[in-house]
Scaffold this motif. Structure first.
Motif, PDB file in Angstrom:
ATOM      1  N   TRP A  83       1.254   5.673  -2.169  1.00 49.08           N
ATOM      2  CA  TRP A  83       0.166   5.273  -1.280  1.00 49.08           C
ATOM      3  C   TRP A  83       0.212   3.783  -0.949  1.00 49.08           C
ATOM      4  CZ3 TRP A  83      -1.231   9.279   1.012  1.00 49.08           C
ATOM      5  CH2 TRP A  83      -1.431  10.479   0.356  1.00 49.08           C
ATOM      6  N   ASN A  84       0.666   2.943  -1.877  1.00 46.72           N
ATOM      7  CA  ASN A  84       0.830   1.525  -1.558  1.00 46.72           C
ATOM      8  C   ASN A  84       1.946   1.317  -0.539  1.00 46.72           C
ATOM      9  OD1 ASN A  84      -1.241   0.535  -3.154  1.00 46.72           O
ATOM     10  ND2 ASN A  84       0.055   0.249  -4.947  1.00 46.72           N
ATOM     11  N   VAL A  85       2.984   2.135  -0.620  1.00 45.31           N
ATOM     12  CA  VAL A  85       4.042   2.073   0.397  1.00 45.31           C
ATOM     13  C   VAL A  85       3.472   2.429   1.772  1.00 45.31           C
ATOM     14  CG1 VAL A  85       6.202   3.128   1.172  1.00 45.31           C
ATOM     15  CG2 VAL A  85       5.906   2.516  -1.228  1.00 45.31           C
ATOM     16  N   VAL A  86       2.618   3.459   1.813  1.00 48.54           N
ATOM     17  CA  VAL A  86       1.993   3.836   3.086  1.00 48.54           C
ATOM     18  C   VAL A  86       1.154   2.688   3.641  1.00 48.54           C
ATOM     19  CG1 VAL A  86       0.275   5.378   4.128  1.00 48.54           C
ATOM     20  CG2 VAL A  86       2.017   6.294   2.589  1.00 48.54           C
ATOM     21  N   ASP A  87       0.391   2.024   2.782  1.00 47.81           N
ATOM     22  CA  ASP A  87      -0.442   0.910   3.237  1.00 47.81           C
ATOM     23  C   ASP A  87       0.400  -0.230   3.791  1.00 47.81           C
ATOM     24  OD1 ASP A  87      -2.792   2.187   2.595  1.00 47.81           O
ATOM     25  OD2 ASP A  87      -2.896   1.348   0.572  1.00 47.81           O
ATOM     26  N   TRP A  88       1.484  -0.579   3.112  1.00 53.94           N
ATOM     27  CA  TRP A  88       2.299  -1.691   3.583  1.00 53.94           C
ATOM     28  C   TRP A  88       3.080  -1.336   4.836  1.00 53.94           C
ATOM     29  CZ3 TRP A  88       1.714  -6.553   2.694  1.00 53.94           C
ATOM     30  CH2 TRP A  88       1.113  -6.995   1.517  1.00 53.94           C
ATOM     31  N   VAL A  89       3.502  -0.094   4.955  1.00 59.85           N
ATOM     32  CA  VAL A  89       4.141   0.317   6.212  1.00 59.85           C
ATOM     33  C   VAL A  89       3.149   0.223   7.364  1.00 59.85           C
ATOM     34  CG1 VAL A  89       5.138   2.283   7.442  1.00 59.85           C
ATOM     35  CG2 VAL A  89       5.881   1.775   5.123  1.00 59.85           C
ATOM     36  N   SER A  90       1.894   0.598   7.123  1.00 56.26           N
ATOM     37  CA  SER A  90       0.854   0.471   8.141  1.00 56.26           C
ATOM     38  C   SER A  90       0.658  -0.990   8.530  1.00 56.26           C
ATOM     39  CB  SER A  90      -0.458   1.058   7.630  1.00 56.26           C
ATOM     40  OG  SER A  90      -0.324   2.417   7.269  1.00 56.26           O
ATOM     41  N   ILE A  91       0.662  -1.870   7.530  1.00 49.33           N
ATOM     42  CA  ILE A  91       0.467  -3.295   7.812  1.00 49.33           C
ATOM     43  C   ILE A  91       1.625  -3.852   8.634  1.00 49.33           C
ATOM     44  CG2 ILE A  91       0.323  -5.565   6.725  1.00 49.33           C
ATOM     45  CD1 ILE A  91      -1.139  -4.198   4.388  1.00 49.33           C
ATOM     46  N   VAL A  92       2.852  -3.525   8.244  1.00 44.09           N
ATOM     47  CA  VAL A  92       4.027  -4.043   8.951  1.00 44.09           C
ATOM     48  C   VAL A  92       4.046  -3.540  10.395  1.00 44.09           C
ATOM     49  CG1 VAL A  92       6.538  -3.996   9.038  1.00 44.09           C
ATOM     50  CG2 VAL A  92       5.378  -4.338   6.848  1.00 44.09           C
ATOM     51  N   LEU A  93       3.803  -2.246  10.594  1.00 41.39           N
ATOM     52  CA  LEU A  93       3.794  -1.708  11.960  1.00 41.39           C
ATOM     53  C   LEU A  93       2.673  -2.319  12.785  1.00 41.39           C
ATOM     54  CD1 LEU A  93       4.592   2.096  11.520  1.00 41.39           C
ATOM     55  CD2 LEU A  93       6.075   0.282  12.354  1.00 41.39           C
ATOM     56  N   ALA A  94       1.510  -2.528  12.168  1.00 47.21           N
ATOM     57  CA  ALA A  94       0.384  -3.115  12.904  1.00 47.21           C
ATOM     58  C   ALA A  94       0.700  -4.542  13.345  1.00 47.21           C
ATOM     59  CB  ALA A  94      -0.872  -3.086  12.043  1.00 47.21           C
ATOM     60  N   TYR A 111      -4.363  -9.084  -2.492  1.00 41.89           N
ATOM     61  CA  TYR A 111      -5.147  -9.356  -3.696  1.00 41.89           C
ATOM     62  C   TYR A 111      -4.781  -8.382  -4.815  1.00 41.89           C
ATOM     63  CZ  TYR A 111      -9.188  -9.691  -6.808  1.00 41.89           C
ATOM     64  OH  TYR A 111     -10.002  -9.825  -7.899  1.00 41.89           O
ATOM     65  N   GLU A 112      -4.572  -7.111  -4.452  1.00 44.92           N
ATOM     66  CA  GLU A 112      -4.202  -6.120  -5.466  1.00 44.92           C
ATOM     67  C   GLU A 112      -2.838  -6.430  -6.083  1.00 44.92           C
ATOM     68  OE1 GLU A 112      -3.364  -1.288  -5.771  1.00 44.92           O
ATOM     69  OE2 GLU A 112      -4.378  -2.128  -4.000  1.00 44.92           O
ATOM     70  N   LEU A 127      -6.088  -6.849   9.218  1.00 40.32           N
ATOM     71  CA  LEU A 127      -6.125  -8.093   8.450  1.00 40.32           C
ATOM     72  C   LEU A 127      -6.850  -7.889   7.124  1.00 40.32           C
ATOM     73  CD1 LEU A 127      -5.543 -11.119   8.258  1.00 40.32           C
ATOM     74  CD2 LEU A 127      -7.698 -11.526   9.475  1.00 40.32           C
ATOM     75  N   ILE A 128      -7.953  -7.138   7.143  1.00 37.52           N
ATOM     76  CA  ILE A 128      -8.680  -6.845   5.899  1.00 37.52           C
ATOM     77  C   ILE A 128      -7.806  -6.030   4.950  1.00 37.52           C
ATOM     78  CG2 ILE A 128     -10.661  -5.599   4.943  1.00 37.52           C
ATOM     79  CD1 ILE A 128     -12.202  -6.337   7.468  1.00 37.52           C
ATOM     80  N   LEU A 129      -7.098  -5.047   5.490  1.00 42.82           N
ATOM     81  CA  LEU A 129      -6.199  -4.248   4.660  1.00 42.82           C
ATOM     82  C   LEU A 129      -5.104  -5.114   4.053  1.00 42.82           C
ATOM     83  CD1 LEU A 129      -5.273  -1.460   3.637  1.00 42.82           C
ATOM     84  CD2 LEU A 129      -3.983  -1.208   5.761  1.00 42.82           C
ATOM     85  N   ILE A 186      -1.712   6.307  10.101  1.00 42.21           N
ATOM     86  CA  ILE A 186      -3.151   6.584  10.016  1.00 42.21           C
ATOM     87  C   ILE A 186      -3.382   7.943   9.357  1.00 42.21           C
ATOM     88  CG2 ILE A 186      -5.230   6.965  11.373  1.00 42.21           C
ATOM     89  CD1 ILE A 186      -4.188   4.995  13.404  1.00 42.21           C
ATOM     90  N   MET A 187      -2.569   8.923   9.723  1.00 44.46           N
ATOM     91  CA  MET A 187      -2.704  10.256   9.127  1.00 44.46           C
ATOM     92  C   MET A 187      -2.452  10.206   7.622  1.00 44.46           C
ATOM     93  SD  MET A 187      -0.483  13.664   9.995  1.00 44.46           S
ATOM     94  CE  MET A 187       1.025  12.856   9.424  1.00 44.46           C
ATOM     95  N   MET A 188      -1.414   9.478   7.184  1.00 45.71           N
ATOM     96  CA  MET A 188      -1.120   9.379   5.763  1.00 45.71           C
ATOM     97  C   MET A 188      -2.227   8.645   5.021  1.00 45.71           C
ATOM     98  SD  MET A 188       1.593  11.060   5.541  1.00 45.71           S
ATOM     99  CE  MET A 188       1.848  10.765   3.802  1.00 45.71           C
ATOM    100  N   ARG A 189      -2.809   7.645   5.639  1.00 46.41           N
ATOM    101  CA  ARG A 189      -3.918   6.928   4.986  1.00 46.41           C
ATOM    102  C   ARG A 189      -5.166   7.804   4.918  1.00 46.41           C
ATOM    103  NH1 ARG A 189      -5.047   1.642   7.831  1.00 46.41           N
ATOM    104  NH2 ARG A 189      -6.525   1.459   6.107  1.00 46.41           N
TER     105      ARG A 189
END
Length: 564
Positions: free
Chosen positions: A162-173, A138-139, A130-132, A250-253
């Motif tokens: 790297w933003n793609v990696v973050d959003w993929v992490s968010i969607v999967l989570a 916000y970014e 949720l924080i991510l 997680i590894m990519m992040r």
């Protein structure tokens, strides 16, 4: 024999399916093409035997040529682990008539969060996601405001790897969260249903007749219990698959975090710089690899199960790359064929291609590692962070972000693009309360970082062109003797206009030493304490000089330079 030809849909039964294939097959007991038979109340009614019920099924010719699979399922409950398990024995019939047998289990813990620790893990994980999500949101909004609500420019500016990696992490989570909630709701409903089991079956047992209304209700209760268990199993399967892929995010992040430290970023920088070479290598490798997959299927597909299909042959050859293979199975087709296939595959794929891959990575790795040796180590940066934190706590340190902010406020936004030299006194004047020692340290660190990021990379054209400035004559009549060429090179004086090709050829014929060539290019071989700092440029220049000599040594290969 006047029998109907039947096309089976579902699992491919030409080869024996694995337990995973069978357990993940979506076979719902309520489908129209599924016939359900119950072996009723074996313990409640002693006069009803399994033999009589199976004999009755056989007389009704329940299993015929249209039968694709027979699944015998029963449930067990383990009160110690609060676990409900469905055990299924599968008999699958291929079109050839051969039956395959497989036993599968599907277990569900009815109360998966019975203690505080398990809930704590879930809260920490989804709280972090949720924080991510809030940070990335916000970014993105800040990027949109920076481009004055121009969605096209903001879209191009915001999206990077790297933003793609973050959003993929968010969607999967969040997908994990949805399936996790669904799973917990299903477990709670299944637990509530199971608590009524004893009462429903006690009423059937008290009726003393398997055809009574109470027994009919018990049979319907059991069928609903099996259906709910099957549906919950699919939800658990989806949650498990998504959770299995999530560690890749997680590894990519982690790699994104490592990129902030030069020595930790060696792996990511190596892969990034070698991406172009790896792409071309991958085309060659896959061409050879899939050619051998086709050869393996043609040679051993009838005798060896691991080569019977495309996916199995691909996996077998991939395992062979890692040293896991069985030559004995290949010999079933004949030793000459096995020797030809296995020998050529080992030579082409393992000895040649894998070593080329290592050579590509090691070449780039050496360059990246050489550039990161002058950077601070992780432990030194941790010490600096702790030191600055303590100084900030005591009021003796001003955060760098605040220093930059106040400097820009005092100088205006044009300070970002200004070519004016910034002195320590300028920073002190713009940032009231800034310690002079901190200002000097910040300026020094900025200069060192700029020098590392903008270190000159000497190309072969630059080296040859610089040599031409020293050695190329104006006319053919002014060509100096060989002795004078060497003297001019050592003295560092200019001999005429640029004539790169003639100058390079003259250097090769002269057999000049590497040291002389480096001096001609304006590079001094350091043996002092500065050698580490200048080592990267020296090695780069030396490599290009040798490469140029290999191209130019066509007339005489006995001179010193050509042998180098």
């Amino acid at each position: 024999m006047q029998m109907e030809c039947v096309q089976f849909d579902g699992l491919d039964l030409r080869l024996k399916p694995t337990e995973l294939d069978v357990s993940q097959e979506d076979l719902i007991e309520s489908n129209d093409n599924v016939i359900i038979e119950w072996l009723d109340y074996l313990m409640e009614f002693p006069n009803v035997t399994v033999f009589e019920q199976l004999r009755d099924l056989e007389l009704r010719r329940w299993l015929d040529n249209r039968t694709y699979r027979v699944k015998v399922s029963f449930m067990t409950y383990n009160s110690y682990y609060d676990m409900l398990t469905t055990t299924s024995i599968h008999f699958m019939f291929g079109m050839s008539g051969r039956p395959w047998k497989q036993i599968t289990h599907r277990s569900v813990v009815l109360e998966s969060h019975a203690d505080f620790v398990s809930w704590l893990y879930e809260v920490l994980f989804f709280g972090h996601i949720l924080i991510l999500f809030l940070n990335e949101g916000y970014e993105s909004i800040a990027c949109l405001r920076e481009h004055k609500c121009n969605f096209v420019k903001a879209w191009k500016s915001y999206w990077n790897f790297w933003n793609v990696v973050d959003w993929v992490s968010i969607v999967l989570a969040f997908a994990i969260l949805i399936t996790w909630i669904t799973q917990n709701v299903g477990q709670a409903e299944l637990s509530t249903t199971l608590q009524s089991y004893i009462g429903v079956h006690s009423a059937c047992r008290a009726s003393f007749n398997t055809s009574s209304t109470e027994c009919f209700n018990a049979r319907a209760f059991d069928q609903q219990l099996f259906d709910d268990m099957e549906q919950l199993g699919f939800v658990i399967r989806a949650n498990r698959w998504i959770s299995g892929f999530y560690p890749v995010c997680i590894m990519m992040r982690l790699f994104k975090a490592f990129a902030a430290q030069p020595r930790l970023a060696i792996v990511t920088k190596t892969l990034a710089l070698a991406a172009n070479d790896l792409t071309h290598f991958g085309i060659v490798f896959l061409s050879i690899f899939f050619a051998y997959v086709a050869m393996g299927m043609a040679f051993f597909g009838r005798e060896v199960e691991s080569f019977a299909s495309f996916d199995r042959a691909s996996l077998a050859l991939l395992r062979a790359l890692m040293g896991d293979f069985s030559v004995e199975d290949m010999e079933l087709r004949g030793r000459p064929v096995a020797f030809f296939f296995f020998g050529t595959y080992m030579m082409a794929a393992v000895l040649l291609l894998l070593n080329m891959l290592i050579a590509i990575l090691m070449d780039v790795y050496g360059q990246v590692a050489a550039g990161s040796r002058t950077s601070e180590s992780l432990w030194h940066e941790c010490y600096d962070i702790m030191r600055r934190g303590m100084q900030k706590w005591t009021g003796g340190h001003t955060p760098l972000s605040e220093v930059v902010k106040k400097y820009v406020e005092s100088r205006g936004e044009e300070a970002w693009e200004s070519d004016k030299v910034i002195y320590v006194s300028d920073v002190l004047a713009a940032v009231p309360g800034l310690d002079k020692r901190q200002a000097e340290d910040e300026m020094t660190s900025a200069l060192e970082e700029y020098a590392q990021e903008n270190a000159p990379h000497i190309e072969i054209a630059e080296v040859i062109s610089t040599m031409g400035k020293y050695l190329a004559p104006k006319t053919e009549s002014e060509v100096p003797p060989l002795r004078n060429v060497i003297d001019v090179t050592r003295n560092g004086s200019v001999a005429g206009d640029e004539n790169v090709s003639e100058a390079a050829a003259e250097l090769v014929r002269a057999g000049l030493s590497v040291e002389v060539l480096l001096r001609a290019a304006g590079i001094v071989l350091d043996t002092t304490s500065q050698r580490r700092a200048n080592g990267e440029a020296q090695v780069s220049a030396l490599r290009h000089i040798v490469s140029s000599a290999e191209l130019l040594c066509n007339e005489d290969k006995t001179v010193m330079m050509c042998q180098l």
